[in-house]
Design an enzyme around this catalytic site. Structure first.
Site, PDB file in Angstrom:
ATOM      1  N   HIS A  14       0.833  -1.193   0.000  1.00 17.54           N
ATOM      2  CA  HIS A  14       0.000   0.000   0.000  1.00 17.54           C
ATOM      3  C   HIS A  14       0.874   1.252   0.000  1.00 17.54           C
ATOM      4  CE1 HIS A  14      -0.354   1.286   4.508  1.00 17.54           C
ATOM      5  NE2 HIS A  14       0.841   0.875   4.237  1.00 17.54           N
ATOM      6  N   CYS A  33       5.955   5.868   4.447  1.00 21.68           N
ATOM      7  CA  CYS A  33       4.692   5.254   4.020  1.00 21.68           C
ATOM      8  C   CYS A  33       4.094   5.958   2.807  1.00 21.68           C
ATOM      9  CB  CYS A  33       3.679   5.236   5.166  1.00 21.68           C
ATOM     10  SG  CYS A  33       4.138   4.063   6.437  1.00 21.68           S
ATOM     11  N   HIS A  39       5.023   0.046  -0.505  1.00 20.64           N
ATOM     12  CA  HIS A  39       5.756  -0.778   0.463  1.00 20.64           C
ATOM     13  C   HIS A  39       4.783  -1.815   0.994  1.00 20.64           C
ATOM     14  CE1 HIS A  39       3.760   2.141   3.086  1.00 20.64           C
ATOM     15  NE2 HIS A  39       3.778   1.186   3.993  1.00 20.64           N
ATOM     16  N   HIS A  41       3.354  -4.880   3.974  1.00 13.51           N
ATOM     17  CA  HIS A  41       3.242  -5.283   5.368  1.00 13.51           C
ATOM     18  C   HIS A  41       2.823  -6.748   5.447  1.00 13.51           C
ATOM     19  CE1 HIS A  41       3.612  -1.288   7.097  1.00 13.51           C
ATOM     20  NE2 HIS A  41       2.780  -0.834   6.183  1.00 13.51           N
ATOM     21  N   ASP A  79      -4.695 -10.590  -0.015  1.00 11.67           N
ATOM     22  CA  ASP A  79      -3.372 -11.210   0.063  1.00 11.67           C
ATOM     23  C   ASP A  79      -2.600 -11.046  -1.249  1.00 11.67           C
ATOM     24  OD1 ASP A  79      -1.333 -12.687   1.316  1.00 11.67           O
ATOM     25  OD2 ASP A  79      -2.044 -14.554   0.401  1.00 11.67           O
ATOM     26  N   HIS A  80      -1.346 -10.577  -1.137  1.00 15.21           N
ATOM     27  CA  HIS A  80      -0.478 -10.339  -2.295  1.00 15.21           C
ATOM     28  C   HIS A  80      -1.076  -9.328  -3.265  1.00 15.21           C
ATOM     29  CE1 HIS A  80       1.596 -13.709  -0.578  1.00 15.21           C
ATOM     30  NE2 HIS A  80       2.585 -13.568  -1.427  1.00 15.21           N
ATOM     31  N   GLU A 126      -0.285  -4.227  11.940  1.00 18.78           N
ATOM     32  CA  GLU A 126       0.414  -3.837  10.708  1.00 18.78           C
ATOM     33  C   GLU A 126       1.907  -4.102  10.809  1.00 18.78           C
ATOM     34  OE1 GLU A 126      -0.661  -0.186   7.910  1.00 18.78           O
ATOM     35  OE2 GLU A 126       0.758   0.384   9.453  1.00 18.78           O
TER      36      GLU A 126
HETATM   37 NI    NI Z   1       2.445   1.037   5.530  1.00 17.88          NI
END
Ligand code: NI
Length: 136
Positions: A14, A33, A39, A41, A79-80, A126
């Protein structure tokens, strides 16, 4: 009342970015961020539901069924993926853990309600150091 929690994991990318602001302002507020090239998580999702144990099973809700529900409704879609671009229920929203937790609740709620149980909490972790909780 008994509380039942199911834990699931997924990975997603995200970016935190407010389009109304300049790049400088976004970097000032969101730091790394706001990185333009995204990037990721490793999210840990805890979903807690509450109810009374069924006299026939002793269960508030079948924990495997709850896990399947979370996988179908949330994990399969996130996911992914890229939360900003790929996840329909986050489209047009700031993809903070706070907003993500609220929308995970909204997506799960209709599937949980009506089974004699209620949603109690969505906890979304997160990073090792940061998690948010939403109680509806
Ligand atoms: Ni983040």
């Amino acid at each position: 009342m008994v509380y039942l929690t199911r834990v699931e994991h997924f990975n997603a990318a995200h970016r935190l970015y407010n389009e109304a602001w300049s790049d400088e302002e976004n970097t000032r507020v969101f730091g790394k961020c706001a990185n333009a090239n995204w990037h990721g998580h490793n999210y840990e999702l805890h979903v807690t539901i509450k109810g009374e144990p069924n006299p026939d099973t002793g269960f508030v809700f079948n924990a495997k069924t709850l896990g399947d529900l979370i996988k179908d409704v949330i994990v399969e879609r996130a996911d992914h993926r890229n939360l900003n671009l790929d996840v329909d229920f986050m489209k047009g929203k700031l993809t903070s853990a706070e907003n993500f937790a609220i929308n995970i609740w909204k997506e799960l709620q209709p599937h949980v309600a009506g089974n004699g149980v209620q949603m109690h909490r969505v906890m979304l972790k997160e990073t090792q150091n940061i998690y948010v909780e939403y109680f509806g």
